[in-house]
Design a protein around this motif. Sequence first.
Motif, short mmCIF file in Angstrom:
data_model
loop_
_atom_site.label_atom_id
_atom_site.label_comp_id
_atom_site.label_asym_id
_atom_site.label_seq_id
_atom_site.Cartn_x
_atom_site.Cartn_y
_atom_site.Cartn_z
N CYS A 56 22.26 -7.64 6.15
CA CYS A 56 21.05 -7.78 5.35
C CYS A 56 20.38 -9.14 5.58
CB CYS A 56 21.39 -7.61 3.87
SG CYS A 56 19.95 -7.65 2.78
N ASP A 57 19.07 -9.11 5.83
CA ASP A 57 18.29 -10.35 5.84
C ASP A 57 18.27 -10.90 4.42
OD1 ASP A 57 16.68 -12.43 6.48
OD2 ASP A 57 15.00 -11.22 7.21
N TYR A 58 18.22 -12.21 4.27
CA TYR A 58 18.26 -12.78 2.93
C TYR A 58 16.98 -12.51 2.15
CZ TYR A 58 18.84 -15.95 -0.98
OH TYR A 58 18.93 -16.47 -2.23
N SER A 59 15.82 -12.67 2.84
CA SER A 59 14.55 -12.52 2.13
C SER A 59 13.56 -11.77 3.02
CB SER A 59 13.99 -13.89 1.75
OG SER A 59 12.76 -13.78 1.09
N MET A 60 12.88 -10.77 2.41
CA MET A 60 11.88 -9.98 3.10
C MET A 60 10.69 -9.80 2.16
SD MET A 60 14.45 -7.09 4.67
CE MET A 60 15.38 -7.11 3.12
N PRO A 61 9.54 -9.41 2.67
CA PRO A 61 8.35 -9.27 1.81
C PRO A 61 8.56 -8.31 0.64
CG PRO A 61 7.70 -9.25 4.12
CD PRO A 61 9.20 -9.22 4.11
N GLN A 62 9.28 -7.19 0.85
CA GLN A 62 9.42 -6.18 -0.20
C GLN A 62 10.83 -6.12 -0.79
OE1 GLN A 62 7.35 -2.35 0.62
NE2 GLN A 62 7.19 -3.12 2.71
N PHE A 63 11.72 -6.96 -0.31
CA PHE A 63 13.13 -6.78 -0.66
C PHE A 63 13.87 -8.08 -0.39
CE2 PHE A 63 16.74 -3.42 -0.12
CZ PHE A 63 16.97 -3.48 -1.48
N ASP A 64 15.07 -8.24 -0.96
CA ASP A 64 15.91 -9.39 -0.60
C ASP A 64 17.38 -9.01 -0.79
OD1 ASP A 64 16.64 -9.69 -3.31
OD2 ASP A 64 15.01 -11.08 -3.69
N ALA A 65 18.26 -9.90 -0.34
CA ALA A 65 19.70 -9.60 -0.33
C ALA A 65 20.25 -9.43 -1.74
CB ALA A 65 20.45 -10.72 0.40
N LEU A 66 19.78 -10.24 -2.70
CA LEU A 66 20.29 -10.13 -4.07
C LEU A 66 19.94 -8.77 -4.67
CD1 LEU A 66 19.53 -13.71 -5.44
CD2 LEU A 66 21.67 -12.81 -4.50
N ALA A 67 18.74 -8.29 -4.42
CA ALA A 67 18.36 -6.97 -4.92
C ALA A 67 19.18 -5.87 -4.24
CB ALA A 67 16.88 -6.73 -4.69
N ALA A 68 19.46 -6.03 -2.95
CA ALA A 68 20.27 -5.04 -2.23
C ALA A 68 21.70 -5.01 -2.79
CB ALA A 68 20.30 -5.37 -0.74
N LEU A 69 22.26 -6.20 -3.09
CA LEU A 69 23.59 -6.26 -3.69
C LEU A 69 23.60 -5.59 -5.05
CD1 LEU A 69 24.59 -9.87 -2.65
CD2 LEU A 69 25.85 -7.80 -2.05
#
Length: 440
Positions: A56-69
């Motif tokens: 997982c990339d840490y930060s993206m325009p629509q999403f980030d790693a913390l939200a994925a976790l």
Amino acid sequence: MDKRLRVLHIEDSTQDAALLARHLLRAGYEVTCERVETPESMRAALETRSWDLVLCDYSMPQFDALAALALMKQMNLDLPFIIISGTIGEAAAVQAMRAGAHDYLIKDSLARLIPAIEREIGEAENRRARRAAEQQLALQSAALDAAANSIVITDTTGRILWVNPSFTQTSGYSFDEAVGKTPRIVRSGVQDQAFYEDMWTTILAGNVWRRTIVNRRKDGSFVEEDLTITPIRDKAGVITHFIGIRQDITELKRAEEALRSKNAELAAMTQQLWQVSKLATMGELAASIAHELNNPLTTVTLGVEALLSQVAGDESKTDTLTTVRNESERMADLISNLLQFSRRSHAQISTLNLATEMSRSLDLFSYHLISHNVRVIRETSDHLPTVQADRQQMLQVFLNVLTNASDAMPEGGILTVRVHSGSFEEARPAVVIEFIDTGV
């Protein structure tokens, strides 16, 4: 080591995704990879396929790693999760690790990528095996606690280490009062010293000892019990503990004596009744334990088969897993014998939703399907009528059909399971279940 790798890659850059894929290919992996960049696409991927790893990339325009976790935690999934970021500060890295990430790497420095992946996949396998073992131990502990007969475990000197609730109810001694003492606390004085010398000679020699014994409760009253003491050995064959199982036959004995006092015919009838009662109690216990152990044992067996396919060629792991599998098969034979001994179907009819029961069966069988590279498509209609059936028997039917379907696809394939409404016998509502595989 299995070099096939199923990777769910959460990344908004196709160029970065291709770079990581090349790293894995150069390391000799046969990679199946799906790239997603939104919460919706991640959830869909996790629900429809099984994955070995999440990058997982840490930060993206629509999403980030913390939200994925957070999403993985919500779905109760335990997958290796490695963050690969262009720039990630120490504070952000610590926050991510606390949220459940297993490791993090910088995109410009991927030397640790392959070692990190192999380490985390191995640790995930260990966690799954540990959870299965813990569940099995919990089940065994619950079975001992629920047993109708008194159970006492001692060390080789006779010191009590554990008693079950039935012992405390029968003897009047609490758990704390019994543990640390010896069975002398219930000794009645009815048996002479030779009785106990025979017991110790038998069990210290490694043999099972069975006798009827009169013990004394805490309140001073007597209780007559059928007692069986069995030595417990460690892997080296050394006796480490003894387990005593006591069946309270006081009331049965009193009834027997009352009938025997009438005449010889009644006494003979009483003896038969006593034996039937003992067998009925043992059959009830055998059936109960066998049914409770059957499904968890199936899960363990399927999980071991899946792990064996993953560690093929590694003798240090396959030897241990083979031993576990053999012991599981031996326990399955024991359960079969217990059910035959009990001579009862133990049917428990209840109202069931077959879509829910099928979903449970597929979850139970998931290890086997994954190891055989079988992808499952589930199609379920809404508002299905309920049915009256035995849950255990339905589960056995579903597992048998799923096994046949997977065996028909030795090279893998697609299994479609459809559950929908139908009609039967003059338009009576019914539930129809279809299993469609792409095999032979």
